[in-house]
Design an enzyme around this catalytic site. Structure first.
Site, mmCIF file in Angstrom:
data_model
loop_
_atom_site.group_PDB
_atom_site.id
_atom_site.type_symbol
_atom_site.label_atom_id
_atom_site.label_comp_id
_atom_site.label_asym_id
_atom_site.label_seq_id
_atom_site.Cartn_x
_atom_site.Cartn_y
_atom_site.Cartn_z
ATOM 1 N N TYR A 96 -53.844 -40.650 -27.161
ATOM 2 C CA TYR A 96 -53.354 -40.193 -28.461
ATOM 3 C C TYR A 96 -54.074 -40.885 -29.626
ATOM 4 O O TYR A 96 -53.947 -40.455 -30.768
ATOM 5 C CB TYR A 96 -51.852 -40.460 -28.608
ATOM 6 C CG TYR A 96 -50.958 -39.803 -27.593
ATOM 7 C CD1 TYR A 96 -51.426 -38.806 -26.725
ATOM 8 C CD2 TYR A 96 -49.622 -40.179 -27.495
ATOM 9 C CE1 TYR A 96 -50.591 -38.224 -25.801
ATOM 10 C CE2 TYR A 96 -48.778 -39.587 -26.568
ATOM 11 C CZ TYR A 96 -49.261 -38.624 -25.710
ATOM 12 O OH TYR A 96 -48.426 -38.046 -24.785
ATOM 13 N N HIS A 158 -51.396 -41.042 -16.740
ATOM 14 C CA HIS A 158 -51.165 -39.938 -17.667
ATOM 15 C C HIS A 158 -51.349 -38.566 -17.024
ATOM 16 O O HIS A 158 -50.616 -37.627 -17.325
ATOM 17 C CB HIS A 158 -52.119 -40.082 -18.863
ATOM 18 C CG HIS A 158 -51.708 -39.306 -20.067
ATOM 19 N ND1 HIS A 158 -52.165 -39.599 -21.326
ATOM 20 C CD2 HIS A 158 -50.891 -38.239 -20.229
ATOM 21 C CE1 HIS A 158 -51.637 -38.758 -22.204
ATOM 22 N NE2 HIS A 158 -50.869 -37.919 -21.562
ATOM 23 N N GLN A 210 -42.534 -38.206 -16.211
ATOM 24 C CA GLN A 210 -42.536 -37.462 -17.471
ATOM 25 C C GLN A 210 -43.141 -36.082 -17.227
ATOM 26 O O GLN A 210 -44.260 -35.966 -16.731
ATOM 27 C CB GLN A 210 -43.331 -38.214 -18.540
ATOM 28 C CG GLN A 210 -43.159 -37.634 -19.931
ATOM 29 C CD GLN A 210 -43.935 -38.406 -20.984
ATOM 30 O OE1 GLN A 210 -45.045 -38.023 -21.318
ATOM 31 N NE2 GLN A 210 -43.367 -39.483 -21.493
ATOM 32 N N SER A 282 -42.408 -36.155 -34.127
ATOM 33 C CA SER A 282 -42.456 -35.645 -35.494
ATOM 34 C C SER A 282 -43.088 -36.699 -36.395
ATOM 35 O O SER A 282 -43.006 -37.893 -36.119
ATOM 36 C CB SER A 282 -41.057 -35.313 -36.009
ATOM 37 O OG SER A 282 -41.126 -34.791 -37.326
#
Length: 335
Positions: A96, A158, A210, A282
């Protein structure tokens, strides 16, 4: 004489009944107090409950996802806003490119609030180019340096590509050394093969998985498989993706109107009551505050049934295992 005895017996019975009622009242009060204490001990800031993982570590059930934050600076601002609003769980990843923003925000918040670093759950993820024995250990140390922390609360592999088995072995060593508190697999629901491979190779089994999870894709089959191994489920895309329809769904809207809540809040409340961990992302301060304002109401049985009825296994990420491997193996991440 008989009248006197009767009066004495009547008075004794009254005293016994009063004592019994007082005892019941005290017991009820004590039980209520114990329940309140237990509930208080199982919630953190802003009323966010904890999930106890299979290794006994407690993780805040609700957090902020930082995927698609456009820069470290923006991520710093959104993370700091979230922490000030009561968030204590932040999800980032090397891919990210915002770990430094997360780390900076955590340091700033701890300094200004007096909240200990140990009260904030920091999750990150290794990219496949960092997988492999002799590679992953160094990648973990670099991650700690980027975040400027001494340990990572939860570390994921990931994507199910590359030498994730070799990575897992080094993650286990880092876990044993105290550099990681919990281990997880991300996106290992794409196929049975990678899940089975890591479960067979792991000495320390994954504590968290996840996956994409929302009311339109409730992932029942994978949830059952994970539950058999004591693996906690954490959902990404908890509100759907883009114009998915979830935020305008009429069923969800009707439930929201009954509670004075938005579609997003109803969806997130559903996640919580189903027992999932959820990490809506967000950078909008109003949305960050709105998303965590879900611990002052509950969905009843009928409302939960209506939410469950929305399931159609409609996922937004539908790449096959082979497509996933081809995609991620062509990408590297920089420090």
């Amino acid at each position: 004489m008989k009248k006197t005895v009767a009066l004495i017996l009547s008075a004794s019975a009254a005293l016994m009944l009063a004592g019994c009622n007082n005892a019941k009242s005290a017991a009820k009060s004590g039980a209520s107090s114990a329940q309140n204490t237990a509930e208080a001990e199982n919630t953190g800031a802003a009323g966010v409950p904890f999930i106890t993982l299979s290794n006994g570590v407690r993780m805040p059930q609700f957090g902020l996802g930082t995927y698609a934050q456009p820069s470290d600076e923006v991520c710093y601002e959104s993370t700091l806003t979230a922490l000030r609003d009561g968030y204590r769980h932040i999800d980032t990843a090397h891919a990210y490119y915002d770990e430094r923003g997360v780390g900076r925000a955590v340091r700033q918040f701890c300094e200004e609030s007096g909240v200990a670093r140990s009260e904030i759950w920091i999750t990150s993820k290794l990219w496949p180019s960092e997988y492999g024995e002799g590679i992953t250990a160094e990648a973990i140390d670099k991650m700690l340096s980027r975040l400027q922390i001494d340990y990572i609360d939860l570390l994921y592999v990931h994507q199910p590509a590359g030498d994730f088995v070799g990575a897992w072995k080094e993650m286990e060593r880092a876990y044993e050394a105290g550099k990681i508190r919990a281990l997880g697999i991300s996106n290992f629901d794409v196929d049975d093969e990678p899940f089975d491979m890591i479960m067979e190779a792991a000495i320390i089994k994954p504590h968290v998985a996840q996956i994409e999870m929302h009311p339109y894709a409730q992932r029942k089959a994978f949830r059952e498989k994970a539950a058999a191994h004591g693996i906690t489920i954490e959902g990404w895309f908890p509100l759907g993706h883009g114009d998915s329809g979830l935020l305008s769904d009429s069923t969800i809207r009707a439930i929201g109107e009954a509670h004075g809540k938005t579609n997003a809040q109803i969806i997130l409340r559903w996640h919580i009551q189903e027992g999932f961990s959820t990490i809506p992302g967000s950078k909008n301060p109003d949305h960050i505050k709105e998303n965590i304002s879900i611990f002052d109401f509950s969905l009843n049985d009928e409302e939960m049934a209506a939410m469950r009825a929305l399931d159609g296994e409609r996922r937004f990420w539908n790449a096959t295992y082979e497509q996933t491997k081809q995609f991620v193996n062509t990408l590297r991440v920089d420090d």
